[in-house]
Enzyme design. Structure first.
Site, PDB file in Angstrom:
ATOM      1  N   GLU A 104       0.865  -1.197   0.000  1.00  0.00           N
ATOM      2  CA  GLU A 104       0.000   0.000   0.000  1.00  0.00           C
ATOM      3  C   GLU A 104       0.897   1.242   0.000  1.00  0.00           C
ATOM      4  O   GLU A 104       0.891   2.043   0.917  1.00  0.00           O
ATOM      5  CB  GLU A 104      -0.970   0.014   1.178  1.00  0.00           C
ATOM      6  CG  GLU A 104      -0.354  -0.157   2.550  1.00  0.00           C
ATOM      7  CD  GLU A 104      -1.385  -0.010   3.659  1.00  0.00           C
ATOM      8  OE1 GLU A 104      -2.377   0.726   3.480  1.00  0.00           O
ATOM      9  OE2 GLU A 104      -1.186  -0.624   4.721  1.00  0.00           O
ATOM     10  N   GLU A 151       4.677   8.864  -4.054  1.00  0.00           N
ATOM     11  CA  GLU A 151       5.422   8.413  -2.871  1.00  0.00           C
ATOM     12  C   GLU A 151       6.370   7.263  -3.223  1.00  0.00           C
ATOM     13  O   GLU A 151       6.759   6.480  -2.366  1.00  0.00           O
ATOM     14  CB  GLU A 151       4.455   8.028  -1.757  1.00  0.00           C
ATOM     15  CG  GLU A 151       3.719   9.232  -1.189  1.00  0.00           C
ATOM     16  CD  GLU A 151       2.834   8.889   0.002  1.00  0.00           C
ATOM     17  OE1 GLU A 151       2.950   7.762   0.534  1.00  0.00           O
ATOM     18  OE2 GLU A 151       2.031   9.744   0.400  1.00  0.00           O
TER      19      GLU A 151
END
Length: 625
Positions: A402, A411
């Protein structure tokens, strides 16, 4: 988060302040001066000035309930008058009234908006001077929501010119007037919603009696008002022609508060994070920083995301041979929510699994050790370290992560999964998620842009921000072209062997948007869609979120600002260029925008351009180590 208690007020005289508050109103609007002041001003010689107010000219003095009073400036003031002397006198008196209101301790004063479009800069200059001369009071300009002529956006255009001339001063705010007969298109309603509305003003003539005789708003006005309630404005019942009608009973206040109380429930994301509306957050850098416990806790509150992950793992397990043992690895396990999902999916699918959890954050790893002892009965193999350096002597069947950010890859999910995919079974190994796509759309948001500017940071406009957007208007039309895809990533990715220094993860895209109505470009909003496994997805995209992952709130959109707001004329084309760059050590984004006027023959006239923001990653980048 529940809605705030509504604040409803009415016009009142100094003598009626206490009575008005006793009747249930939360504040009162009081004239600062009397008609005697107007009479004296009209009798002055051209070069005479009003040095001070006379006793007969003052309609308000500081009172016990000063925090419940809004000052009303003289209605005869015309800052944009064609008569130079009237404009000069108006500016002089408004300056004195605002100064007097500040002396009295009032927080806000309401001033009539401009009337003559050709003199708008004259009006704006006066507002700028008044704001510069008083540092502790808000100037609320009253604008009707509609202009009443063919150009529906004329009032908004005048407001925008004043706001721009005043350098987006945070003390310059809106008192948006909803006339009794207004029926604006939704595009205009949404445009005003993006502006700093501090007050909604209503006339008593906007109310109609219901079957029992109580005053209520018409259906159209109620629909508009229901939208603006989300901004928690003050509601000001004001009428110059019938000043006594509004205050003759508390029924108006009771009804307006009833409207607040009977609004539909807020979306789940607002219930969860309403206090974060328009609050800018710098994206996480999980590779170079260890997350804190509260960050993990917030992530884990989203039941929708984990339900989708569990369904994806369940579906992947069902596609495997019942007799085989499936090795599942959760990489970047945090405090273990995806481990829980995988274990539940194994039970639901009646499959045997070998469960592994890898985490590089030593503090989160301590929690995994505790959970393995208390919750998982020691059945989970725990691995401490960076997933990109993990080199077990076995292969993984299902790799779960995740690592997604607000625009999916921001990210560094691609870089992380590239580094760990070598542990996947080369024949039938599954990555969850299997792919994700970034999307973008141009937005107008004076609020977000001002928040960035007020950081007083040279790199502020070179960063992207995670934000629960509220005071925002989309500049692209409401159709299938509002949100444009930028690029996608797929896992596992066979291109990793063909490039060095992460060059295979570079991306570039250009997206074009048609602007039907005029507006101001303050930046872009970013979203993503992700495929976890087969037809099981996650989406933050407003057009598909309800279908793919309704009520999910783990990810707020991304705000990508531009340093200098750009005016977008009606029927123009806006083009954005975005680059995802890397040098093998860092990853960063660069962006720019251009506007064009499209002629009937298909040719373009260039109107304006921005600089390339964050060139070479000088302002902001994500470290890969």
């Amino acid at each position: 988060m529940a809605s705030k208690v509504p604040t409803v007020g009415i016009c009142s005289s100094k003598e009626a302040i206490y009575l008005s508050l006793q009747e249930g109103y939360d504040f009162v609007g009081v004239r600062l001066s009397t008609d005697a002041l107007k009479q004296r001003v009209e009798s002055l010689e051209p070069f005479e000035n009003v040095q001070e107010f006379l006793d007969s000219e003052i309609d308000y003095h500081p009172e016990e309930h000063v925090n419940k009073v809004v000052g009303l400036t003289s209605e005869w003031i015309e800052l944009d008058s064609n008569n130079a002397l009237i404009a000069q006198r108006s500016e002089e008196i408004l300056m004195k009234e605002v100064s007097f209101a500040s002396y009295c301790g009032l927080a806000s004063v309401v001033c009539n908006g401009p009337k003559i479009a050709d003199n708008i800069m004259q009006y704006a200059r006066s507002c700028s001077m008044i704001l510069d001369s008083s540092f502790n009071i808000n100037l609320l300009l009253q604008f009707p929501i509609e202009s009443g002529n063919e150009d529906l956006f004329e009032n908004w255009k005048m407001w925008n010119l004043v706001r721009t001339a005043c350098k987006y001063n945070p003390r310059l705010q809106l008192a948006l007037e909803l006339p009794p007969s207004c029926s604006p298109p939704i595009e205009l309603v949404n445009r005003w919603y993006a502006e700093p509305i501090d007050m909604i003003t209503l006339s008593c003539m906007a109310f109609v009696p219901n079957p029992t005789g109580y005053p209520v708003l018409s259906r159209k006005l109620r629909a508009i008002f229901s939208l603006y309630i989300r901004k928690n404005p003050k509601v000001f019942l004001r009428d110059s022609d019938f000043p006594d009608k509004i205050g003759e009973s508390p029924d108006y206040s009771i009804y307006m508060k009833h409207l607040f109380d009977t609004q539909p429930p807020a979306p789940l994301v607002e219930e969860f994070a309403g206090g974060y509306k328009d609050y800018l957050q710098i994206p996480l850098q999980p590779l170079s920083h260890n997350l804190e416990n509260i960050t993990y806790e917030i992530f884990e509150r989203d039941p929708v995301k984990y339900a989708q992950y569990e369904q994806a793992i369940f579906s992947a397990l069902n596609d495997r041979d019942e007799a085989s043992v499936t090795r599942i690895a959760v990489v970047g396990a945090g405090r273990g929510p995806l481990v829980d999902c995988a274990l539940r999916a194994a039970i639901s699918s009646a499959r045997t699994v070998d469960m592994i959890a890898l985490e590089k954050n030593p503090n989160a790893f301590a929690m995994l050790l505790l959970r393995n002892r208390q919750d998982w009965a020691g059945k989970v193999s725990l691995v401490f370290g960076d997933m990109r350096e993990w080199n077990p002597d076995y292969k993984i069947d299902i790799l779960v992560s995740e690592l997604l950010g607000s625009m999916a890859d921001n990210e560094l999910s691609p870089e992380c999964l590239d580094g760990v995919q070598r542990v996947l079974n080369p024949h039938n190994g599954i990555s969850i998620p299997s792919s994700y796509t970034s999307y973008i759309t141009p937005i107008m948001s004076p609020k977000l842009w001002s928040e960035v500017r007020n950081m007083n940071d040279a790199s502020a406009f070179a960063r992207q921000y995670v934000v629960l957007m509220n005071s925002v208007d989309f500049l692209a039309p409401n159709d299938e072209f509002r949100f444009q895809p930028l690029w996608s990533f797929h896992h596992p990715n066979n291109e990793t062997k063909l490039f060095t220094k992460n060059q295979h993860n570079r991306r570039s895209a250009a997206a074009s948007f048609q602007a039907t109505n005029p507006g101001i470009l303050h930046g872009f909003a970013g979203y993503f869609e992700a495929i976890l496994y087969k037809n099981i997805s996650l989406s933050t995209l407003p057009t598909t979120m309800e279908e793919k992952s309704p009520d999910m709130f783990s990810w707020f959109p991304m705000y990508i600002p531009i340093e200098k707001p750009m005016y977008i004329p009606e029927n123009s084309q806006l083009q954005v260029h975005l680059w995802r760059m890397t040098d093998g050590v860092r990853v960063w984004f660069e962006w720019s925008a251009n506007t064009y006027l499209i002629l009937r023959n298909g040719s373009q006239i260039h109107l304006s351009s921005t600089e390339i923001h964050n060139a070479s990653g000088r302002g902001f980048s994500c470290l890969m180590n």
